[in-house]
Scaffold this motif. Structure first.
Motif, PDB file in Angstrom:
ATOM      1  N   ARG A   1       0.843  -1.202   0.000  1.00  0.00           N
ATOM      2  CA  ARG A   1       0.000   0.000   0.000  1.00  0.00           C
ATOM      3  C   ARG A   1       0.875   1.247   0.000  1.00  0.00           C
ATOM      4  O   ARG A   1       0.603   2.224  -0.728  1.00  0.00           O
ATOM      5  CB  ARG A   1      -0.900  -0.034   1.235  1.00  0.00           C
ATOM      6  N   VAL A   2       1.929   1.229   0.806  1.00  0.00           N
ATOM      7  CA  VAL A   2       2.863   2.357   0.831  1.00  0.00           C
ATOM      8  C   VAL A   2       3.549   2.499  -0.525  1.00  0.00           C
ATOM      9  O   VAL A   2       3.758   3.612  -1.020  1.00  0.00           O
ATOM     10  CB  VAL A   2       3.891   2.183   1.968  1.00  0.00           C
ATOM     11  N   ASP A   3       3.903   1.369  -1.165  1.00  0.00           N
ATOM     12  CA  ASP A   3       4.491   1.429  -2.503  1.00  0.00           C
ATOM     13  C   ASP A   3       3.571   2.175  -3.465  1.00  0.00           C
ATOM     14  O   ASP A   3       4.027   2.981  -4.288  1.00  0.00           O
ATOM     15  CB  ASP A   3       4.746   0.015  -3.036  1.00  0.00           C
ATOM     16  N   ALA A   4       2.274   1.880  -3.377  1.00  0.00           N
ATOM     17  CA  ALA A   4       1.312   2.540  -4.261  1.00  0.00           C
ATOM     18  C   ALA A   4       1.261   4.044  -3.983  1.00  0.00           C
ATOM     19  O   ALA A   4       1.201   4.864  -4.913  1.00  0.00           O
ATOM     20  CB  ALA A   4      -0.067   1.913  -4.088  1.00  0.00           C
ATOM     21  N   LEU A   5       1.282   4.416  -2.704  1.00  0.00           N
ATOM     22  CA  LEU A   5       1.270   5.838  -2.356  1.00  0.00           C
ATOM     23  C   LEU A   5       2.521   6.549  -2.876  1.00  0.00           C
ATOM     24  O   LEU A   5       2.456   7.670  -3.398  1.00  0.00           O
ATOM     25  CB  LEU A   5       1.185   6.001  -0.842  1.00  0.00           C
ATOM     26  N   ILE A   6       3.668   5.896  -2.728  1.00  0.00           N
ATOM     27  CA  ILE A   6       4.928   6.486  -3.188  1.00  0.00           C
ATOM     28  C   ILE A   6       4.889   6.710  -4.695  1.00  0.00           C
ATOM     29  O   ILE A   6       5.370   7.725  -5.209  1.00  0.00           O
ATOM     30  CB  ILE A   6       6.107   5.583  -2.784  1.00  0.00           C
ATOM     31  N   ALA A   7       4.329   5.742  -5.414  1.00  0.00           N
ATOM     32  CA  ALA A   7       4.243   5.875  -6.869  1.00  0.00           C
ATOM     33  C   ALA A   7       3.233   6.941  -7.285  1.00  0.00           C
ATOM     34  O   ALA A   7       3.434   7.665  -8.270  1.00  0.00           O
ATOM     35  CB  ALA A   7       3.872   4.529  -7.486  1.00  0.00           C
ATOM     36  N   LEU A   8       2.135   7.041  -6.529  1.00  0.00           N
ATOM     37  CA  LEU A   8       1.062   7.964  -6.906  1.00  0.00           C
ATOM     38  C   LEU A   8       1.398   9.412  -6.552  1.00  0.00           C
ATOM     39  O   LEU A   8       0.964  10.343  -7.255  1.00  0.00           O
ATOM     40  CB  LEU A   8      -0.243   7.545  -6.222  1.00  0.00           C
ATOM     41  N   PHE A   9       2.156   9.625  -5.492  1.00  0.00           N
ATOM     42  CA  PHE A   9       2.346  10.971  -4.959  1.00  0.00           C
ATOM     43  C   PHE A   9       2.882  11.954  -6.010  1.00  0.00           C
ATOM     44  O   PHE A   9       2.299  13.030  -6.223  1.00  0.00           O
ATOM     45  CB  PHE A   9       3.258  10.923  -3.740  1.00  0.00           C
ATOM     46  N   PRO A  10       3.990  11.653  -6.701  1.00  0.00           N
ATOM     47  CA  PRO A  10       4.475  12.619  -7.707  1.00  0.00           C
ATOM     48  C   PRO A  10       3.503  12.804  -8.866  1.00  0.00           C
ATOM     49  O   PRO A  10       3.459  13.882  -9.460  1.00  0.00           O
ATOM     50  CB  PRO A  10       5.806  12.010  -8.171  1.00  0.00           C
ATOM     51  N   LEU A  11       2.744  11.759  -9.199  1.00  0.00           N
ATOM     52  CA  LEU A  11       1.757  11.897 -10.271  1.00  0.00           C
ATOM     53  C   LEU A  11       0.640  12.848  -9.872  1.00  0.00           C
ATOM     54  O   LEU A  11       0.137  13.629 -10.692  1.00  0.00           O
ATOM     55  CB  LEU A  11       1.183  10.525 -10.633  1.00  0.00           C
ATOM     56  N   GLU A  12       0.255  12.800  -8.582  1.00  0.00           N
ATOM     57  CA  GLU A  12      -0.773  13.727  -8.099  1.00  0.00           C
ATOM     58  C   GLU A  12      -0.215  15.151  -8.032  1.00  0.00           C
ATOM     59  O   GLU A  12      -0.892  16.116  -8.381  1.00  0.00           O
ATOM     60  CB  GLU A  12      -1.261  13.286  -6.713  1.00  0.00           C
ATOM     61  N   LEU A  13       1.036  15.283  -7.589  1.00  0.00           N
ATOM     62  CA  LEU A  13       1.634  16.613  -7.510  1.00  0.00           C
ATOM     63  C   LEU A  13       1.749  17.252  -8.897  1.00  0.00           C
ATOM     64  O   LEU A  13       1.659  18.469  -9.036  1.00  0.00           O
ATOM     65  CB  LEU A  13       3.014  16.533  -6.862  1.00  0.00           C
ATOM     66  N   SER A  14       1.949  16.419  -9.918  1.00  0.00           N
ATOM     67  CA  SER A  14       2.071  16.964 -11.267  1.00  0.00           C
ATOM     68  C   SER A  14       0.758  17.557 -11.752  1.00  0.00           C
ATOM     69  O   SER A  14       0.733  18.333 -12.706  1.00  0.00           O
ATOM     70  CB  SER A  14       2.529  15.868 -12.236  1.00  0.00           C
ATOM     71  N   GLU A  15      -0.362  17.207 -11.089  1.00  0.00           N
ATOM     72  CA  GLU A  15      -1.677  17.738 -11.443  1.00  0.00           C
ATOM     73  C   GLU A  15      -2.074  18.915 -10.550  1.00  0.00           C
ATOM     74  O   GLU A  15      -3.139  19.487 -10.724  1.00  0.00           O
ATOM     75  CB  GLU A  15      -2.729  16.634 -11.328  1.00  0.00           C
ATOM     76  N   GLY A  16      -1.249  19.244  -9.571  1.00  0.00           N
ATOM     77  CA  GLY A  16      -1.601  20.309  -8.642  1.00  0.00           C
ATOM     78  C   GLY A  16      -1.388  19.847  -7.220  1.00  0.00           C
ATOM     79  O   GLY A  16      -0.514  19.033  -6.933  1.00  0.00           O
ATOM     80  N   GLU A  17      -2.219  20.303  -6.279  1.00  0.00           N
ATOM     81  CA  GLU A  17      -2.075  19.935  -4.875  1.00  0.00           C
ATOM     82  C   GLU A  17      -2.435  18.460  -4.659  1.00  0.00           C
ATOM     83  O   GLU A  17      -3.263  17.904  -5.391  1.00  0.00           O
ATOM     84  CB  GLU A  17      -2.963  20.822  -4.006  1.00  0.00           C
ATOM     85  N   PRO A  18      -1.841  17.848  -3.616  1.00  0.00           N
ATOM     86  CA  PRO A  18      -2.100  16.426  -3.386  1.00  0.00           C
ATOM     87  C   PRO A  18      -3.512  16.114  -2.939  1.00  0.00           C
ATOM     88  O   PRO A  18      -3.949  14.963  -3.022  1.00  0.00           O
ATOM     89  CB  PRO A  18      -1.071  16.050  -2.306  1.00  0.00           C
ATOM     90  N   GLY A  19      -4.253  17.091  -2.421  1.00  0.00           N
ATOM     91  CA  GLY A  19      -5.658  16.908  -2.097  1.00  0.00           C
ATOM     92  C   GLY A  19      -5.920  15.765  -1.135  1.00  0.00           C
ATOM     93  O   GLY A  19      -5.265  15.629  -0.098  1.00  0.00           O
TER      94      GLY A  19
END
Length: 633
Positions: A182-200
C-alpha cells in the motif's frame, strides 16, 4: 483519497438465489476486515478465528495448505489439542455459508491432507490491488495519467488496515507485507498527483497511514512534502518532530539523512514545491525528469557501498554427513571455476538437499572472500528475503529505501563487483527468485528446491535421490551409535531399506533408537513395519516423514492426483506406460505425461527409458492416502 463504503446486508448463512440473477463470483476482502460479498449481500463468515481460516486459504493463492500449517497459522504455538477438530468444524461452517453462491462444488476442497479454495470461483481484493499496481508500473513511462488512475483505483480497494481483527504472528507478517505494498502505491502515486496540482485527498490518506505507523519514514517524508507543497511549514516541521521522537523512543535511531535534509530545507524556508521552479521540474507525459521535492528515502547505493560488511553467515556444518561424494565433487568444481557456475539441488523433501548445500558451501567458502550467506526462503515473499540478504551485509531497514524495487536495486548494485556465495534454501515459489540473485558474474548461488526451476536455465541442477543401503546404515550409526547398529548388521540394513534409504526417514528411525535405549533394532523394525502397514499414522515421528510427501501431493492437479492414487493401489514393482495406460483407462501418450508429472513431483522414480517404480516409503504413504480418499468418496 476517499475510501468508498458499501451498504450490505448481513446474511446468516447461504444466500437465497435471485430469480433474475444467476450465481455470481464471490468477492472476498482482506484489505480491511475479512469479508465476503456476493450479489451485493455480505455473507456471515462467523467468528474471527473462522475468518482467519478463510484468510489463510485465500492468501495461499489457490495452492493447498496442509492441515497442520493452517493450525499453526491460525493458533500459533498455543494451538489447543483439539485444534484439528475445531478446524474441521470451521471449514464445515464456511462451506455451508458459501454453498449457495458456489453451487458447482465445495468452495473449500480437501486434497491429500490439505485444504485449498477452488480456483476460478472467487475474486480477491488483494489480487485486484496487485494487478492494478502492475498495470500502473507498465503505464508509468508512456501514459502517466492512466498510471495515476490505476493507482487511485488500487488504493480505493482498501477499507481499513489489512486483515483487520485477526491476531497472531502469521497474520501480522502478512498484514505488514500488504501494508508495505500500500505504501508502494502511495509512493508511486504521490508525484503523479503533484504533477496535477495539490495532493488533495491523497495527503489525508498519507496522514492516516503515518499516524498508524509513526516510525515509517517514507510516509513521514510524503506527508511533510505534501504539507510543504501547501505552504503549511509549521505542520510539516511538526511531522518531522513526531517522527524523530518515535524513532528515538522505539528504535533508538535518528531520521534518515534524506529526511534530515528535507527538514533543513523547510526550516530555511526554501521555495515550496508549488513554486515555479518546482513546477518546471514536474514530469510531463513521456518525460522521466526530476520528481518535485521528494528526496530519496535512504542513502544512494554508492553511499551504501562503503558500509558493506563481508558476511560469514552459512548454516552450521556440524551435523553428520555421509555419501554424496559424486555430487559433492561436481558441485565444488562448478563453484570454484574462474567464473563460478550457480547450482541447484532438487528432490523430494527429506533427501538431504539442505545438508548437501551446507557441506558444499563450507567446502568452497574461501573462494568467495566478499561474503557467504544462507537464507531459508520457504513461503516468505521474495521482498522479505531481500531485506534479510541486505541485513546480512550490515544494513538496517532505516538505512534502506522503502520500496521493494529500490531495495532490489541496492542488492544488485552492491553485488555487481563482489564475489559472494548465496545459499537460497527450500525455495518453493519461484516467480520472484530472480530478484534474490547477486548480479556480479563472480558471485554464485546454491538453490535447494523440491522441483527444478525451469525459469533459471543457467543454473546447473542435480536431482538428489536416496542413499545407498550402506550409506544409510553408516548414517544410522553416526546418529545412534556405530556399536549398536553394527551389532545387528542385517537388521540395520533392512531398516534402512524399509526407510527407502531416504535420509530423513533414516534419521527418524535413529532418533527412535536413541529414545528407546533398551530396544533392539529388530524391535524398532517391527514398529516401523507396523507403522507402514497402518491405515493411519499414529507416531509423531512418522508424521515428520509424511510431511514432505503431503506437500508433494498437494501440488498435483486432479488427473495427476487420481493417477497417483490408482498407481499406489494397483501398480506392480515396475511398470511401463502401456501398463499405466490400461490401468488408468487412457491412451499411452496421456499416461506417459501423467507419469512424468509424478516423476517431477518426486512421487515416482524413472528407472530408465519407459520404466517406472515407487520408492517403498512413498508408496506406503500414497497407499494410505488413496485408501482414505476412497473412504471419503
Amino acid at each position: 483519497m476517499n475510501e468508498s463504503t458499501r451498504m450490505t446486508t448481513i446474511v446468516p448463512g447461504p444466500i437465497a438465489e435471485s430469480d433474475e440473477e444467476s450465481h455470481g463470483v464471490i468477492s472476498f476482502e482482506v484489505l480491511g476486515p475479512v469479508r465476503a460479498v456476493a450479489r451485493g449481500q455480505e455473507i456471515d463468515l462467523g467468528s474471527p478465528q473462522q475468518r482467519a481460516v478463510l484468510a489463510v486459504l485465500l492468501l495461499a493463492d489457490g495452492l493447498p495448505v496442509a492441515v497442520d500449517e493452517v493450525v499453526a497459522r491460525v493458533w500459533g504455538e498455543e494451538a489447543p489439542r483439539s485444534a484439528r477438530g475445531i478446524l474441521r468444524t470451521y471449514v464445515y461452517r464456511l462451506r455451508r455459508a458459501l454453498a449457495t453462491v458456489c453451487p458447482s462444488g465445495e468452495f473449500i476442497e480437501f486434497v491429500a491432507g490439505s485444504y485449498r479454495v477452488r480456483s476460478g470461483s472467487y475474486e480477491l481484493d488483494a489480487d485486484g490491488f496487485t494487478r492494478l499496481l502492475r498495470e500502473a508500473e507498465r503505464l508509468e513511462r508512456t501514459d502517466p495519467r492512466s498510471a495515476r488512475d490505476c493507482l487511485r483505483a488500487a488504493l480505493a480497494l482498501w477499507k481499513g488496515a489489512a486483515l483487520q481483527g485477526l491476531d497472531g504472528d502469521w497474520f501480522t507478517a502478512q498484514a505488514h507485507w500488504l501494508e508495505s505494498r500500500r505504501v508502494d502505491a502511495l509512493i508511486a502515486l504521490f508525484p503523479l498527483e503533484l504533477s496535477e496540482g495539490e495532493p488533495g485527498d491523497l495527503l489525508n490518506h498519507v496522514a492516516e497511514l503515518w499516524r498508524r505507523q509513526p516510525t515509517q519514514e517514507k510516509l513521514a517524508e510524503l506527508y511533510m512534502t505534501g504539507l510543504w507543497f501547501k505552504d503549511q511549514r509549521s505542520e510539516a516541521l511538526g511531522v518531522y518532530e513526531g517522527l524523530r521522537r518515535a524513532l528515538r523512543d522505539e528504535l533508538g535511531i535518528d531520521p534518515s539523512p534524506a529526511l534530515q535534509s528535507l527538514h533543513v530545507r523547510i526550516l530555511r524556508a526554501e521555495p515550496t514545491p508549488a513554486g515555479a521552479a518546482a513546477h518546471a521540474a514536474l514530469p510531463t507525459p513521456g518525460d522521466r525528469g526530476p520528481v518535485p521535492a521528494v528526496a530519496p528515502a535512504a542513502p544512494a547505493p554508492a553511499d551504501l557501498a562503503s558500509l558493506v560488511q563481508a558476511p560469514a553467515a552459512l548454516y552450521s556444518d556440524a551435523a553428520p554427513f555421509v555419501g554424496r561424494s559424486t555430487e559433492l565433487e561436481a558441485m565444488i568444481e562448478a563453484l570454484t571455476a574462474d567464473t563460478p557456475r550457480s547450482i541447484g539441488i532438487a528432490g523430494l523433501g527429506g533427501m538431504g538437499k539442505s545438508r548437501l548445500a551446507i557441506r558444499v558451501s563450507h567446502a568452497v567458502r574461501s573462494h568467495f572472500p566478499d561474503g557467504q550467506v544462507s537464507v531459508r526462503v520457504g513461503d516468505q515473499p521474495a521482498s522479505a528475503v531481500v531485506l534479510k540478504l541486505l541485513g546480512s551485509l550490515g544494513f538496517t531497514a532505516a538505512q534502506l529505501p522503502e520500496t521493494t524495487a529500490l531495495q532490489v536495486g541496492v542488492w544488485r548494485t552492491l553485488t555487481a563487483e563482489r564475489r559472494m556465495l548465496v545459499v537460497l534454501d527450500d525455495v518453493r515459489a519461484n516467480d520472484d527468485l530472480r530478484m534474490l540473485l547477486p548480479s556480479g558474474p563472480q558471485s554464485a548461488v546454491i538453490v535447494t528446491s523440491e522441483r527444478r526451476i525451469p525459469r533459471l536455465p543457467w543454473i546447473s541442477w542435480t536431482r538428489l535421490g536416496p542413499l545407498s543401503t550402506a550409506e544409510s546404515v553408516e548414517l544410522m550409526g553416526e546418529l545412534a551409535g556405530a556399536g549398536r547398529v553394527g551389532a545387528e548388521p542385517e537388521t540395520s540394513a533392512r531398516v534402512a531399506e524399509e526407510c527407502s534409504n531416504i535420509p530423513l526417514a533414516v534419521e527418524v528411525a535413529a532418533a527412535r533408537l536413541n529414545d528407546r535405549p533398551n530396544w533392539s533394532i529388530a524391535r524398532i523394525e517391527q514398529e516401523l513395519l507396523a507403522d507402514l502397514a497402518s491405515p493411519v499414522v499414529m507416531q509423531a515421528d512418522c508424521a515428520i516423514v509424511d510431511a514432505p510427501l503431503a506437500r508433494a501431493v498437494s501440488f498435483l492437479g486432479g488427473p495427476a492426483l487420481a493417477a497417483c492414487h490408482r498407481l499406489a493401489l494397483e501398480a506392480p514393482d515396475r511398470f511401463d506406460p502401456a501398463w499405466a495406460a490400461c490401468a488408468l483407462g487412457t491412451d499411452e501418450r496421456t499416461a506417459t505425461a501423467l507419469l512424468e508429472e509424478l516423476v517431477d513431483a518426486n512421487l515416482l522414480l524413472s528407472l530408465g527409458d519407459r520404466c517406472y517404480a515407487h520408492l517403498g516409503l512413498v508408496r506406503a504413504y500414497l497407499h494410505r492416502q488413496a485408501s482414505m480418499h476412497l473412504v471419503r468418496a
